[in-house]
Design a protein around this motif. Structure first.
Motif, PDB file in Angstrom:
ATOM      1  N   ASN A 169      27.509  47.318  28.103  1.00 12.93           N
ATOM      2  CA  ASN A 169      26.916  47.134  26.783  1.00 12.93           C
ATOM      3  C   ASN A 169      27.536  45.941  26.050  1.00 12.93           C
ATOM      4  N   LEU A 170      27.560  44.828  26.724  1.00 14.82           N
ATOM      5  CA  LEU A 170      28.212  43.643  26.171  1.00 14.82           C
ATOM      6  C   LEU A 170      27.482  43.124  24.950  1.00 14.82           C
ATOM      7  N   LYS A 171      28.265  42.595  24.021  1.00 10.16           N
ATOM      8  CA  LYS A 171      27.748  42.050  22.775  1.00 10.16           C
ATOM      9  C   LYS A 171      28.126  40.574  22.679  1.00 10.16           C
ATOM     10  N   SER A 172      27.439  39.864  21.815  1.00  5.67           N
ATOM     11  CA  SER A 172      27.727  38.435  21.671  1.00  5.67           C
ATOM     12  C   SER A 172      29.175  38.201  21.246  1.00  5.67           C
ATOM     13  N   GLU A 173      29.719  39.134  20.475  1.00  3.60           N
ATOM     14  CA  GLU A 173      31.106  38.977  20.026  1.00  3.60           C
ATOM     15  C   GLU A 173      32.131  39.207  21.128  1.00  3.60           C
ATOM     16  N   ASP A 174      31.676  39.624  22.304  1.00  2.00           N
ATOM     17  CA  ASP A 174      32.585  39.740  23.446  1.00  2.00           C
ATOM     18  C   ASP A 174      32.770  38.400  24.161  1.00  2.00           C
ATOM     19  N   THR A 175      32.020  37.387  23.758  1.00  2.00           N
ATOM     20  CA  THR A 175      32.149  36.070  24.367  1.00  2.00           C
ATOM     21  C   THR A 175      33.550  35.526  24.155  1.00  2.00           C
ATOM     22  N   ALA A 176      34.224  35.194  25.251  1.00  5.91           N
ATOM     23  CA  ALA A 176      35.606  34.727  25.190  1.00  5.91           C
ATOM     24  C   ALA A 176      36.071  34.368  26.599  1.00  5.91           C
ATOM     25  N   VAL A 177      37.237  33.760  26.659  1.00  6.86           N
ATOM     26  CA  VAL A 177      37.940  33.644  27.926  1.00  6.86           C
ATOM     27  C   VAL A 177      38.803  34.895  28.070  1.00  6.86           C
ATOM     28  N   TYR A 178      38.677  35.542  29.202  1.00  8.25           N
ATOM     29  CA  TYR A 178      39.410  36.781  29.455  1.00  8.25           C
ATOM     30  C   TYR A 178      40.576  36.498  30.390  1.00  8.25           C
ATOM     31  N   TYR A 179      41.746  37.009  30.002  1.00 14.30           N
ATOM     32  CA  TYR A 179      42.970  36.802  30.758  1.00 14.30           C
ATOM     33  C   TYR A 179      43.557  38.142  31.193  1.00 14.30           C
ATOM     34  N   CYS A 180      44.028  38.215  32.405  1.00 15.56           N
ATOM     35  CA  CYS A 180      44.838  39.369  32.772  1.00 15.56           C
ATOM     36  C   CYS A 180      46.303  38.978  32.647  1.00 15.56           C
ATOM     37  N   ALA A 181      47.132  39.972  32.419  1.00 13.34           N
ATOM     38  CA  ALA A 181      48.545  39.736  32.177  1.00 13.34           C
ATOM     39  C   ALA A 181      49.360  40.874  32.770  1.00 13.34           C
ATOM     40  N   ALA A 182      50.594  40.536  33.162  1.00 10.53           N
ATOM     41  CA  ALA A 182      51.480  41.501  33.797  1.00 10.53           C
ATOM     42  C   ALA A 182      52.783  41.606  33.010  1.00 10.53           C
ATOM     43  N   ASP A 183      53.196  42.842  32.792  1.00 13.67           N
ATOM     44  CA  ASP A 183      54.413  43.118  32.017  1.00 13.67           C
ATOM     45  C   ASP A 183      55.405  43.839  32.925  1.00 13.67           C
ATOM     46  N   TRP A 184      56.546  43.197  33.130  1.00 11.99           N
ATOM     47  CA  TRP A 184      57.543  43.724  34.073  1.00 11.99           C
ATOM     48  C   TRP A 184      58.434  44.785  33.433  1.00 11.99           C
ATOM     49  N   THR A 185      58.720  44.660  32.146  1.00  6.64           N
ATOM     50  CA  THR A 185      59.772  45.479  31.537  1.00  6.64           C
ATOM     51  C   THR A 185      59.258  46.616  30.659  1.00  6.64           C
ATOM     52  N   ALA A 186      57.980  46.620  30.357  1.00  8.84           N
ATOM     53  CA  ALA A 186      57.484  47.599  29.403  1.00  8.84           C
ATOM     54  C   ALA A 186      57.638  49.024  29.921  1.00  8.84           C
ATOM     55  N   ILE A 187      58.016  49.907  29.013  1.00 15.70           N
ATOM     56  CA  ILE A 187      58.053  51.326  29.352  1.00 15.70           C
ATOM     57  C   ILE A 187      56.635  51.882  29.331  1.00 15.70           C
ATOM     58  N   ARG A 188      55.866  51.414  28.347  1.00 15.69           N
ATOM     59  CA  ARG A 188      54.453  51.774  28.292  1.00 15.69           C
ATOM     60  C   ARG A 188      53.678  50.543  27.854  1.00 15.69           C
ATOM     61  N   PRO A 189      52.376  50.495  28.103  1.00 17.10           N
ATOM     62  CA  PRO A 189      51.614  49.275  27.809  1.00 17.10           C
ATOM     63  C   PRO A 189      51.664  48.880  26.340  1.00 17.10           C
ATOM     64  N   SER A 190      51.714  47.578  26.130  1.00 17.98           N
ATOM     65  CA  SER A 190      51.743  47.021  24.792  1.00 17.98           C
ATOM     66  C   SER A 190      50.446  46.277  24.508  1.00 17.98           C
ATOM     67  N   SER A 191      50.071  46.248  23.236  1.00 19.67           N
ATOM     68  CA  SER A 191      48.907  45.463  22.823  1.00 19.67           C
ATOM     69  C   SER A 191      49.324  44.068  22.357  1.00 19.67           C
ATOM     70  N   SER A 192      50.604  43.780  22.411  1.00 28.70           N
ATOM     71  CA  SER A 192      51.096  42.474  21.992  1.00 28.70           C
ATOM     72  C   SER A 192      51.188  41.534  23.185  1.00 28.70           C
TER      73      SER A 192
ATOM     74  N   TYR B 263      52.942  39.023  23.423  1.00 27.92           N
ATOM     75  CA  TYR B 263      54.325  38.568  23.622  1.00 27.92           C
ATOM     76  C   TYR B 263      55.081  39.445  24.613  1.00 27.92           C
ATOM     77  N   SER B 264      54.582  40.650  24.837  1.00 27.68           N
ATOM     78  CA  SER B 264      55.261  41.581  25.736  1.00 27.68           C
ATOM     79  C   SER B 264      55.054  41.233  27.207  1.00 27.68           C
ATOM     80  N   TYR B 265      54.027  40.464  27.484  1.00 25.08           N
ATOM     81  CA  TYR B 265      53.630  40.217  28.870  1.00 25.08           C
ATOM     82  C   TYR B 265      54.313  38.967  29.422  1.00 25.08           C
ATOM     83  N   ASP B 266      54.713  39.066  30.678  1.00 24.72           N
ATOM     84  CA  ASP B 266      55.526  38.027  31.287  1.00 24.72           C
ATOM     85  C   ASP B 266      54.714  37.008  32.084  1.00 24.72           C
TER      86      ASP B 266
END
Length: 125
Positions: free
Chosen positions: A85-108, A110-113
């Motif tokens: 159900n994609l919307k026009s506001e979903d238009t963006a460049v999408y990045y995946c990211a990996a966090d080595w040290t997090a105890i649980r997932p972060s929405s920041s 800056y947490s991702y390495d």
């Protein structure tokens, strides 16, 4: 060190679906919390979704909750983002990211390495 490569982006009409993939190589994939972020033109990078190392718990931004699903296959070193159900506001460049040290997932971001190079998603209205 881990290398991340996204794929699956493209042009889709509003209401349509896309499935993004992010293939990881290098360090043990299952050791990383994984996240998806996106950045629209002229805007800051924002959190979309994240998943724990085992894949048992997922987190979503309010803007995508109920439409996007994050999952991972640790045997294939890949994380996915199913977008419905994609919307026009979903238009963006999408990045995946990996966090080595997090105890649980972060929405920041800056947490991702480690970050992939991004894949463009364009939703036409």
């Amino acid at each position: 060190q881990v290398q991340l490569v996204e794929s699956g982006g493209g042009l889709v009409q509003a209401g349509g679906s896309l499935r993004l993939s992010c293939a990881a190589s290098g360090r043990t994939f299952r050791s990383f919390v994984m996240g998806w972020f996106r950045q629209a033109p002229g805007k800051e990078r924002e959190f979309a979704a994240a998943i724990t190392r085992s894949g048992d718990i997922t987190y979503y931004a309010d803007s995508v909750k109920g439409r996007f699903t994050i999952s991972r296959d640790n045997a294939k070193n890949t994380v996915f983002l199913q977008m419905n159900n994609l919307k026009s506001e979903d238009t963006a460049v999408y990045y995946c990211a990996a966090d080595w040290t997090a105890i649980r997932p972060s929405s920041s971001a800056y947490s991702y390495d480690y970050w992939g190079q991004g894949t463009q998603v364009t939703v036409s209205s």
